[in-house]
Design an enzyme around this catalytic site. Structure first.
Site, short mmCIF file in Angstrom:
data_model
loop_
_atom_site.label_atom_id
_atom_site.label_comp_id
_atom_site.label_asym_id
_atom_site.label_seq_id
_atom_site.Cartn_x
_atom_site.Cartn_y
_atom_site.Cartn_z
N HIS A 190 0.78 -1.20 0.18
CA HIS A 190 0.08 0.20 0.22
C HIS A 190 1.18 0.89 0.13
CE1 HIS A 190 -3.78 -1.33 1.28
NE2 HIS A 190 -3.03 -3.19 1.15
N LYS A 248 -9.08 13.74 4.55
CA LYS A 248 -7.62 12.67 4.61
C LYS A 248 -6.77 12.74 6.00
CE LYS A 248 -6.48 14.50 0.08
NZ LYS A 248 -6.43 12.54 -0.51
N ARG A 249 -5.93 11.98 6.26
CA ARG A 249 -5.11 12.25 7.31
C ARG A 249 -4.23 12.93 6.22
NH1 ARG A 249 -4.11 8.10 11.47
NH2 ARG A 249 -2.95 9.22 11.54
N LYS A 298 0.64 14.62 1.55
CA LYS A 298 -0.19 14.93 1.04
C LYS A 298 -1.62 16.91 0.68
CE LYS A 298 -2.64 10.53 3.28
NZ LYS A 298 -3.78 10.28 2.35
N THR A 328 -8.94 6.45 -1.82
CA THR A 328 -9.78 5.65 -2.03
C THR A 328 -11.55 7.02 -1.64
OG1 THR A 328 -9.44 5.33 0.48
CG2 THR A 328 -9.20 3.48 -1.13
N LYS A 360 -15.00 8.32 -3.54
CA LYS A 360 -15.74 8.73 -3.22
C LYS A 360 -16.11 10.07 -3.32
CE LYS A 360 -14.36 5.37 1.09
NZ LYS A 360 -13.12 5.72 2.34
C1 26Q Z 1 2.86 -0.04 10.19
C2 26Q Z 1 4.48 0.24 11.32
C3 26Q Z 1 3.89 0.63 13.06
C4 26Q Z 1 2.81 1.33 12.84
C5 26Q Z 1 2.18 1.39 12.21
C6 26Q Z 1 2.70 1.06 11.04
C7 26Q Z 1 1.35 1.47 9.74
C8 26Q Z 1 -0.19 1.46 9.87
C9 26Q Z 1 -1.49 1.97 9.07
C10 26Q Z 1 1.57 2.14 8.64
C11 26Q Z 1 0.20 2.51 7.74
C12 26Q Z 1 -0.63 2.53 7.62
C13 26Q Z 1 -1.39 2.73 7.05
C14 26Q Z 1 -1.19 2.58 5.94
C15 26Q Z 1 -2.61 3.26 4.68
O1 26Q Z 1 -3.32 3.98 4.96
N1 26Q Z 1 -2.09 3.42 3.65
C16 26Q Z 1 -3.22 3.96 2.25
O2 26Q Z 1 -3.75 2.87 2.20
C17 26Q Z 1 -4.49 2.88 0.55
C18 26Q Z 1 -5.86 1.58 0.58
O3 26Q Z 1 -4.98 1.19 -0.23
C19 26Q Z 1 -4.25 3.72 -0.64
O4 26Q Z 1 -5.57 4.30 -0.80
C20 26Q Z 1 -3.61 5.26 0.05
O5 26Q Z 1 -2.93 5.60 -1.46
C21 26Q Z 1 -2.63 4.47 1.27
O6 26Q Z 1 -2.13 5.44 1.59
#
Ligand code: 26Q
Length: 822
Positions: free
Chosen positions: A363, A554-555, A560, A662, A666
């Site tokens: 991702h 978004k975050r 971004k 995503t 929407k």
């Molecule tokens: C990893 C290790 C330790 C702590 C936290 C994490 C962690 C947690 C969540 C790393 C990444 C995330 C989330 C990532 C994320 O949301 N990525 C998004 O995924 C979407 C679905 O595929 C994409 O549409 C987005 O582009 C992408 O940023």
């Protein structure tokens, strides 16, 4: 004459009313006169849950049959959003329940609003998992979602003095009517300690892992009902508990406080969701969380499999296990350990099974988001897994050596172990080696994976790679969050679009129809009115619902580029100050999103937005033509009011940084036009809706690379562009911070002296593009036509389409319709 079952399954209004009253009395223990809104919500939730149960049990029973292949979706996050409204829609009883509740003298909307959403995820990745389990059930695919039952989900956000403040998310405070605990099938998970190798009486090499901690994993199951089908799949989330016997007897004799400490430390594992995404920190507890839920889930699959099979030889023919990013990739060595150490299978056979079980979705392209664990930490938490990883790596590198003789650089770049700097385990490499399929989440993203991030693996195994462009569920993101639009669409083209979203194309023929356009505008206007009310309630800001709603939710992240949006606002503000009578399209800028609590720059971006808002919203010269709103606590619930009300969707990440996005889907589905870069799924949205219905700006991915290679210097851009310079200088001189020139300095310095995300390079093109947006919005009918075409041509972005592709091209699974027996 009434049978017991009737009250729990019946769907006529009288039965629903009686069941509701019954649950209020017997479950909440309240009479109408003393019931709170939450009591009513709970009574209704149990009424709905009763009606899910027979479907759920029938589904579970059917899947136990030996010939059914089951998808297991492993994800550290499931950002579900509230269940009640969704279940009413999928069950097909929304209208009847509404009537039953109204006739009971209550308001359904008010009860739905009582639900605390399970915020068990950060953003895109967690919400994608939730959309995918909805689609799996709706397509009647046997599936289990496996994850973590965090006691505290993503924090609630408050804005105080323009800054983000984090509040603990106590979502379980009033109980969770949607889950059922299954302590009878709890499993044991080991942590820490050391490994013994010995030869047993029969002369076999054996391994014994002696842990220094053991934790109980208790599953909590939630039914996930498909849309208008009998399939109800299971979301199985694991809670960590201390095994009493372990703490109080064997290991802590006489040490009561020590024993309680051990208990607390075990139960910490599932306490709280890590609130950072895209910037990982390598914390021990996070590794424990990942291992804990993955081990529980694999043990659970093995238990289920052995109910029907004599041995594990064909495990991979019954389960397809999808890894949602690398977070569950410890599953690769864990399945090896379970097969080899615990079930005494030969390494080669175990490896065959493992590498035919797992598939991996990537991702992210951001280097700082690629998971790495220091070998030292890893060995302390999972000593046996480190050994197994070394053995996997040894065999893998032997193969690489044959493919690339005398190429140490290749070995170093492919190795599961990063030997440069602090020795660490590369989880993406582990996932690639252990999986039979690897996919990206949008066309561009997959191409960049193949070309850049995973290039060496692509060269090795091109056949493992494929693209699966993300999608979102139309049940939540159109039917539920935009009932007005849904009804209008269904009146025109019937309601098959809800499960076959491509049918929205049938709306194209009405795009020029003035009457349809008027109805379309009316729906959008109603949604904007509702959001206007909510903005007033939650922020006190009064906005004009006829202005253009220009939204970025978004975050909060530098990549971004919410601060690029802020620079545009300042630029428009300056134009108004220079020429107060300027004929400017009135706009309401709406932001929403959480910043990771430890991400200082993101928090400063929030402060910048709220500070700009304070000045712009209160300047009489602006005459209310510009308003800036920061909606606090952006979550699934709040977002459902946002997408339907948008005129313009901001998708402005630096090209090559956003894997897919995503939210962009929407917005487009709900008839917003996009202003965006050629990044992530924006590329495909533009392809689908047509270039003439999309506002494109900015550098492309190769252009970004090229500029950086040619010594891009943001300082020069700043000095050469008066509009940009003015905006930056205003921030810098304290115009938005009551004269404080230090406040935004870190943000400005990063832009002026580094600008990693190329804001200045894209600034002028963005401003020019926004000017075209402003002009276009003045032509109501042309805009409405573009809006209709966005909805009509966004059918591709259904999660049903995405899941069909996963089923056919990765999982090799077929629908299994569920028959309802008595
Ligand atoms: C990893 C290790 C330790 C702590 C936290 C994490 C962690 C947690 C969540 C790393 C990444 C995330 C989330 C990532 C994320 O949301 N990525 C998004 O995924 C979407 C679905 O595929 C994409 O549409 C987005 O582009 C992408 O940023």
């Amino acid at each position: 004459e009434i049978r017991v079952e009737d009250d729990r399954t019946g769907l006529d209004i009288e039965t629903l009313k009686r069941a509701f009253a019954d649950n209020l009395f017997y479950i909440q223990g309240k009479l109408g006169s003393m019931a709170t809104p939450n009591d009513y919500y709970m009574a209704l939730a149990y009424t709905v849950r009763d009606r899910l149960l027979q479907r759920w049990l029938n589904s579970a029973q059917t899947y136990l049959r030996g010939d059914v292949k089951v998808v297991c979706y492993l994800s550290a996050e499931f950002l579900l959003g509230p269940h009640l409204g969704n279940n009413l829609i999928n069950l097909g009883i929304y209208d009847r329940i509404e009537q039953a509740i109204t006739e009971s003298g209550l308001d359904l909307q008010e009860l739905i609003a009582q639900e605390e959403e399970p915020g068990l995820g950060n953003g895109g990745l967690g919400r994608l998992a939730a959309c995918y389990i909805d689609s799996l059930a709706s397509l009647e695919i046997p599936a289990i979602g496996y994850g973590i039952r965090y006691e505290f989900g993503i924090f609630d956000q408050e804005i105080q003095d323009g800054w983000q403040v984090e509040i603990t998310d106590k979502w379980l405070r009033y109980g969770n009517p949607w889950e059922i605990a299954r302590p009878e099938i709890a499993v044991e998970v080991k942590l820490g300690g050391y490994v013994d190798h010995y030869v047993d009486d029969a002369g076999n090499y054996r391994t014994h892992w002696i842990p220094d901690r053991e934790v109980h994993g208790v599953p909590y199951d939630t039914p996930i009902l498909g849309y208008r089908v009998n399939t109800a799949n299971t979301l199985r989330l694991w809670k960590a508990e201390a095994p009493e016997s372990f703490d109080f007897q064997a290991f802590n004799v006489g040490d009561y406080y020590g024993a309680v400490d051990a208990k607390i430390s075990s139960e910490n594992i599932t306490k709280v969701l890590y609130p950072n995404d895209e910037q990982v920190q390598g914390k021990r507890l996070r590794l424990e969380q990942q291992y804990f839920f993955v081990s529980c889930s694999l043990q659970d699959m093995i238990r289920l499999y052995l109910l029907e099979n004599p041995n594990l030889d064909n495990f991979h023919e019954t389960f397809a296990v999808q890894l949602n990013d690398t977070h569950p990739s410890i599953g690769v060595p864990e399945l090896m350990r379970l097969l080899v150490d615990e079930h005494h299978m030969a390494w080669e056979q175990a490896w065959q099974i493992t590498t035919h079980t797992f598939a991996y979705t990537n991702h992210t392209l951001l280097p700082e988001a690629l998971e790495k664990w220091s070998v030292q930490l890893f060995g302390r938490v999972l000593p046996r897994h480190l050994e197994i990883i070394y053995e996997i790596n040894r065999r893998f590198l032997d193969m690489v050596r044959i493919r690339y003789p005398d190429n140490d650089a290749k070995l170093a770049s492919l190795s599961l172990i990063d030997e440069l700097g602090k020795k660490s385990v590369r989880m993406a490499h582990l996932a690639c080696v252990g999986s039979y399929a690897i996919n990206g989440v949008a066309q561009l993203h997959t191409e960049l994976l193949k070309k850049d991030v995973l290039h060496d693996f692509y060269a090795l195994w091109p056949e493992k790679f494929s693209n699966k462009t993300n999608g979102v569920t139309p049940r939540r993101w159109v039917v539920q969050n935009n009932p007005g639009l849904s009804k209008l669409i269904s009146r025109k083209i019937g309601d098959r679009w809800i499960t076959h979203l491509d049918e929205l194309r049938k709306l194209e023929q009405f795009a020029d129809d003035p009457q349809f356009q008027a109805q379309w505008q009316q729906v959008k206007q109603n949604c904007k009115h509702q959001l206007t009310k909510q903005i007033k309630e939650r922020t006190g800001v009064v906005v004009d619902p006829t202005s253009m709603f220009d939204i970025q939710v978004k975050r909060i992240h530098e990549y971004k580029r919410q601060h690029l949006n802020a620079l545009h606002i300042i630029t428009l503000y300056n134009r108004l100050k220079e020429n107060p009578d300027l004929d400017l399209q009135p706009r309401t800028f709406i932001f929403g999103g959480k910043a990771a609590p430890g991400y200082f720059m993101a928090k400063l971006m929030i402060k910048l937005i709220t500070s700009v808002g304070e000045v712009v919203n209160n300047d009489p010269d602006v005459r209310d033509r510009l308003k800036v709103v920061f909606l606090p606590d952006y979550n699934v619930t709040n977002s459902q009011r946002v997408y339907p009300a948008a005129d313009l969707s901001e998708q402005i990440s630096t090209a090559g940084k956003e894997a897919s996005g995503t939210g962009n889907m929407k917005f487009s589905l709900n008839g917003a036009l996009t202003i965006g870069t050629l990044d992530g799924a924006n590329v495909e949205i533009r392809e689908e809706v047509g270039a003439e219905n999309f506002f494109l700006f900015g550098l492309t991915t190769p252009e970004v690379k090229e500029q950086k290679a040619n010594g891009y210097n943001s300082w020069d851009v700043y000095n050469a562009n008066p509009g940009l310079k003015k905006a930056i200088d205003m921030i810098s001189c304290g115009f938005f911070s009551h004269g404080d020139q230090q406040l935004f300095k870190p943000l400005l310095d990063s832009l002026l002296y580094d600008d990693k995300y190329m804001l200045f390079a894209d600034y002028q093109d963005y401003i020019d593009c926004q000017d075209r947006v402003g002009d276009a919005f003045k032509h109501k009918d042309a805009w409405t036509k573009m809006s209709i075409l966005n909805t009509a041509r966004s059918g591709k972005f259904s999660s049903d389409r995405a899941i069909r592709e996963y089923c056919q091209e990765i999982w090799q699974v077929e629908p299994v319709p569920i028959e309802l027996q008595e």
